[in-house]
Design an enzyme around this catalytic site. Structure first.
Site, PDB file in Angstrom:
ATOM      1  CB  THR A  43      -0.914   0.001   1.252  1.00 22.98           C
ATOM      2  OG1 THR A  43      -1.688  -1.184   1.219  1.00 22.98           O
ATOM      3  CG2 THR A  43      -1.819   1.215   1.282  1.00 22.98           C
ATOM      4  CG  HIS A  46      -0.538   0.471  -4.359  1.00 20.53           C
ATOM      5  ND1 HIS A  46       0.047  -0.018  -5.501  1.00 20.53           N
ATOM      6  CD2 HIS A  46      -1.185  -0.576  -3.803  1.00 20.53           C
ATOM      7  CE1 HIS A  46      -0.238  -1.305  -5.613  1.00 20.53           C
ATOM      8  NE2 HIS A  46      -0.967  -1.665  -4.594  1.00 20.53           N
ATOM      9  NE  ARG A 203       8.492 -10.898  -3.036  1.00 19.94           N
ATOM     10  CZ  ARG A 203       7.487 -10.011  -3.081  1.00 19.94           C
ATOM     11  NH1 ARG A 203       6.494 -10.170  -3.923  1.00 19.94           N
ATOM     12  NH2 ARG A 203       7.488  -8.959  -2.287  1.00 19.94           N
ATOM     13  CG  LEU A 265      -5.467 -10.496   1.980  1.00 18.81           C
ATOM     14  CD1 LEU A 265      -6.147 -10.102   3.284  1.00 18.81           C
ATOM     15  CD2 LEU A 265      -3.997 -10.772   2.226  1.00 18.81           C
TER      16      LEU A 265
HETATM   17  P1  NAD Z   1       2.784  -8.703  -3.056  1.00 19.19           P
HETATM   18  O1  NAD Z   1       2.433  -7.831  -4.206  1.00 19.19           O
HETATM   19  O2  NAD Z   1       4.109  -8.561  -2.394  1.00 19.19           O
HETATM   20  O3  NAD Z   1       2.627 -10.242  -3.476  1.00 19.19           O
HETATM   21  C1  NAD Z   1       1.810 -10.686  -4.493  1.00 19.19           C
HETATM   22  C2  NAD Z   1       2.532 -11.832  -5.188  1.00 19.19           C
HETATM   23  O4  NAD Z   1       1.653 -12.403  -6.164  1.00 19.19           O
HETATM   24  C3  NAD Z   1       3.808 -11.396  -5.923  1.00 19.19           C
HETATM   25  O5  NAD Z   1       4.928 -12.121  -5.449  1.00 19.19           O
HETATM   26  C4  NAD Z   1       3.478 -11.701  -7.392  1.00 19.19           C
HETATM   27  O6  NAD Z   1       4.617 -12.117  -8.125  1.00 19.19           O
HETATM   28  C5  NAD Z   1       2.454 -12.833  -7.229  1.00 19.19           C
HETATM   29  N1  NAD Z   1       1.655 -13.112  -8.427  1.00 19.19           N
HETATM   30  C6  NAD Z   1       1.343 -12.299  -9.455  1.00 19.19           C
HETATM   31  N2  NAD Z   1       0.636 -12.972 -10.393  1.00 19.19           N
HETATM   32  C7  NAD Z   1       0.502 -14.239  -9.944  1.00 19.19           C
HETATM   33  C8  NAD Z   1      -0.124 -15.407 -10.461  1.00 19.19           C
HETATM   34  N3  NAD Z   1      -0.760 -15.417 -11.636  1.00 19.19           N
HETATM   35  N4  NAD Z   1      -0.081 -16.540  -9.720  1.00 19.19           N
HETATM   36  C9  NAD Z   1       0.549 -16.575  -8.516  1.00 19.19           C
HETATM   37  N5  NAD Z   1       1.164 -15.488  -7.993  1.00 19.19           N
HETATM   38  C10 NAD Z   1       1.137 -14.340  -8.692  1.00 19.19           C
HETATM   39  O7  NAD Z   1       1.604  -8.503  -1.994  1.00 19.19           O
HETATM   40  P2  NAD Z   1       1.441  -8.807  -0.432  1.00 19.19           P
HETATM   41  O8  NAD Z   1       1.903  -7.638   0.352  1.00 19.19           O
HETATM   42  O9  NAD Z   1       1.963 -10.149  -0.072  1.00 19.19           O
HETATM   43  O10 NAD Z   1      -0.158  -8.811  -0.381  1.00 19.19           O
HETATM   44  C11 NAD Z   1      -0.876  -9.830  -1.055  1.00 19.19           C
HETATM   45  C12 NAD Z   1      -2.161  -9.303  -1.665  1.00 19.19           C
HETATM   46  O11 NAD Z   1      -3.074  -8.938  -0.627  1.00 19.19           O
HETATM   47  C13 NAD Z   1      -2.011  -8.052  -2.548  1.00 19.19           C
HETATM   48  O12 NAD Z   1      -2.945  -8.155  -3.626  1.00 19.19           O
HETATM   49  C14 NAD Z   1      -2.439  -6.924  -1.609  1.00 19.19           C
HETATM   50  O13 NAD Z   1      -2.937  -5.809  -2.317  1.00 19.19           O
HETATM   51  C15 NAD Z   1      -3.525  -7.600  -0.821  1.00 19.19           C
HETATM   52  N6  NAD Z   1      -3.791  -7.070   0.516  1.00 19.19           N
HETATM   53  C16 NAD Z   1      -5.085  -7.060   0.916  1.00 19.19           C
HETATM   54  C17 NAD Z   1      -5.396  -6.651   2.197  1.00 19.19           C
HETATM   55  C18 NAD Z   1      -6.811  -6.705   2.652  1.00 19.19           C
HETATM   56  O14 NAD Z   1      -7.097  -6.235   3.767  1.00 19.19           O
HETATM   57  N7  NAD Z   1      -7.714  -7.270   1.853  1.00 19.19           N
HETATM   58  C19 NAD Z   1      -4.392  -6.235   3.084  1.00 19.19           C
HETATM   59  C20 NAD Z   1      -3.060  -6.282   2.646  1.00 19.19           C
HETATM   60  C21 NAD Z   1      -2.762  -6.711   1.366  1.00 19.19           C
END
Ligand code: NAD
Ligand code: ZN
Length: 351
Positions: A43, A46, A203, A265
């Site tokens: 975030t 972003h 990762r 999530l």
């Molecule tokens: P991050 O961006 O570090 O990790 C996401 C991972 O997904 C990356 O390593 C990326 O390479 C991988 N990815 C992309 N395309 C893919 C695919 N087709 N198949 C498998 N993996 C793929 O994010 P993070 O900090 O670990 O957070 C995870 C997610 O949760 C993000 O989308 C974030 O926005 C979201 N999030 C949501 C909340 C909520 O309250 N709902 C809170 C925090 C984060």
């Protein structure tokens, strides 16, 4: 009035600035925290990049950041049960306390949540004021660094513990910091197989180093190639979507057994398409997840850490706060786990 250093979104364009700001004064129901460590979240990136969401949401001038650990240095008159010198982290969602969900104790579902570092002053600073209702005490056997990751560990915990895990086969898409932590929790909680996918080898390697047994790069390998090795008969019982990728979500829907349960999530594009007929005919349950449960998630993650869950290997970089720019660049190229900023001895000339 004395000043503190903070990371600020100064202008409505990409970038962040290291600035001196007045130290906040705690209100009656608030504590003042001297920040020790913070962690950078997607975030925050972003907000750095000033994407559409950030441009709609963030008022320039905002101190950003919400993942932190610090020490209480002052408390308002109405604060009870916390004292100066205690090591704490805190829930960054400040809720209204009056809506139906808040009154029922489901505070993570409050419609009027205000996020620190988003809608009100954040934690990337030498000091932070927070209502005492949001403070979480850190036991001595949990380090400052790990405590600074409680916010995303809480996302992982809330998502992973949404459904029964003992003996189940779990598919987790997205090996970002939250996906890796969720995989560790599922293994800890007694799942049979935990399969973690990503398209980024760094990762997946980090996940393997931390003890995740099944990692798959879905840009090269197909999930179905692993079916027999995993002794899967009908598909995965539980799915945790943690990538935000619609491709990953579609792949998950295809890989679930009938009656499977999915917790979402990752934040997909608002217009992302999935095959709804599969959801209906296969009797899937899909649960959206936002934030963490206040404070059952906080309790569970603390006690899991005290009883063997180890996330410390996820921290791959440590930087003085004034070198935040390098941290944001590392986050952007995907070659990192969690990145910790140290606020103990801020000296901006070194930045
Ligand atoms: P991050 O961006 O570090 O990790 C996401 C991972 O997904 C990356 O390593 C990326 O390479 C991988 N990815 C992309 N395309 C893919 C695919 N087709 N198949 C498998 N993996 C793929 O994010 P993070 O900090 O670990 O957070 C995870 C997610 O949760 C993000 O989308 C974030 O926005 C979201 N999030 C949501 C909340 C909520 O309250 N709902 C809170 C925090 C984060
Ligand atoms: Zn509310």
């Amino acid at each position: 009035m004395s000043k503190m250093w903070a990371i600020v979104k100064e202008e409505a364009k990409p970038g962040l600035a290291f600035r001196q700001i007045n130290i906040p004064v705690p209100k009656n129901d608030q504590v003042l925290i001297r920040i020790k460590k913070t962690a950078i979240c997607g975030t925050d990136v972003h907000i750095y990049d000033w994407n559409d969401w950030a441009a709609r949401t963030i008022q320039p001038g905002m101190i950003i950041g919400h993942e932190f650990c610090g020490e209480i240095v002052a408390a308002g008159q109405q604060v009870h049960g916390f004292s100066v010198g205690e090591r704490v982290s805190g829930e960054g969602h400040i809720v209204c306390g009056q809506c139906r969900n808040c009154l029922a104790g489901r505070r993570h579902l409050c419609r009027q949540t205000q996020g620190i570092g988003v809608n009100r002053s954040g934690a990337f600073a030498e000091y932070l004021c927070m209502p005492q209702t949001n403070i979480w005490r850190i036991p001595d056997d949990i380090s400052d660094e790990v405590a600074a990751c409680f916010d995303p560990l809480g996302n992982a915990t809330h998502t992973a513990l949404s459904f029964e895990l003992i003996g189940e086969d779990v598919l987790i898409t997205g090996a970002g910091p939250i996906g890796i932590m969720a995989a560790l929790i599922c293994q800890y909680a007694g799942a049979r197989h935990v399969v973690l996918t990503d398209i980024n080898d760094y990762r997946l390697e980090l996940a393997r180093e931390m003890g995740i047994r099944w990692t798959i790069n879905v840009s090269r390998q197909s999930l179905s190639d692993f079916w027999s090795a995993l002794k899967l008969k009908e598909g995965f019982d539980v799915g945790l979507e943690m990538s935000g990728s619609a491709d990953a979500f579609r792949q998950m829907i295809d890989a679930m057994y009938h009656g499977g349960k999915i917790a979402l999530l990752g934040i997909p594009d608002a217009q992302a398409r999935i095959d709804w007929q599969k959801v209906v005919f296969n009797g899937l349950t899909i649960k959206g997840i936002y934030g963490r449960e206040m404070y059952e998630t906080w309790y569970k993650m603390t006690t899991m850490l005290q009883s063997g869950l180890d996330i410390s290997g996820l921290i791959t970089h440590r930087l003085p706060a004034e070198q935040f720019e390098s941290g944001f660049q590392l986050m952007k190229n995907g070659q990192s786990g969690k990145i910790i900023l140290d606020w103990a001895n801020v000296s901006p000339s070194a930045g």
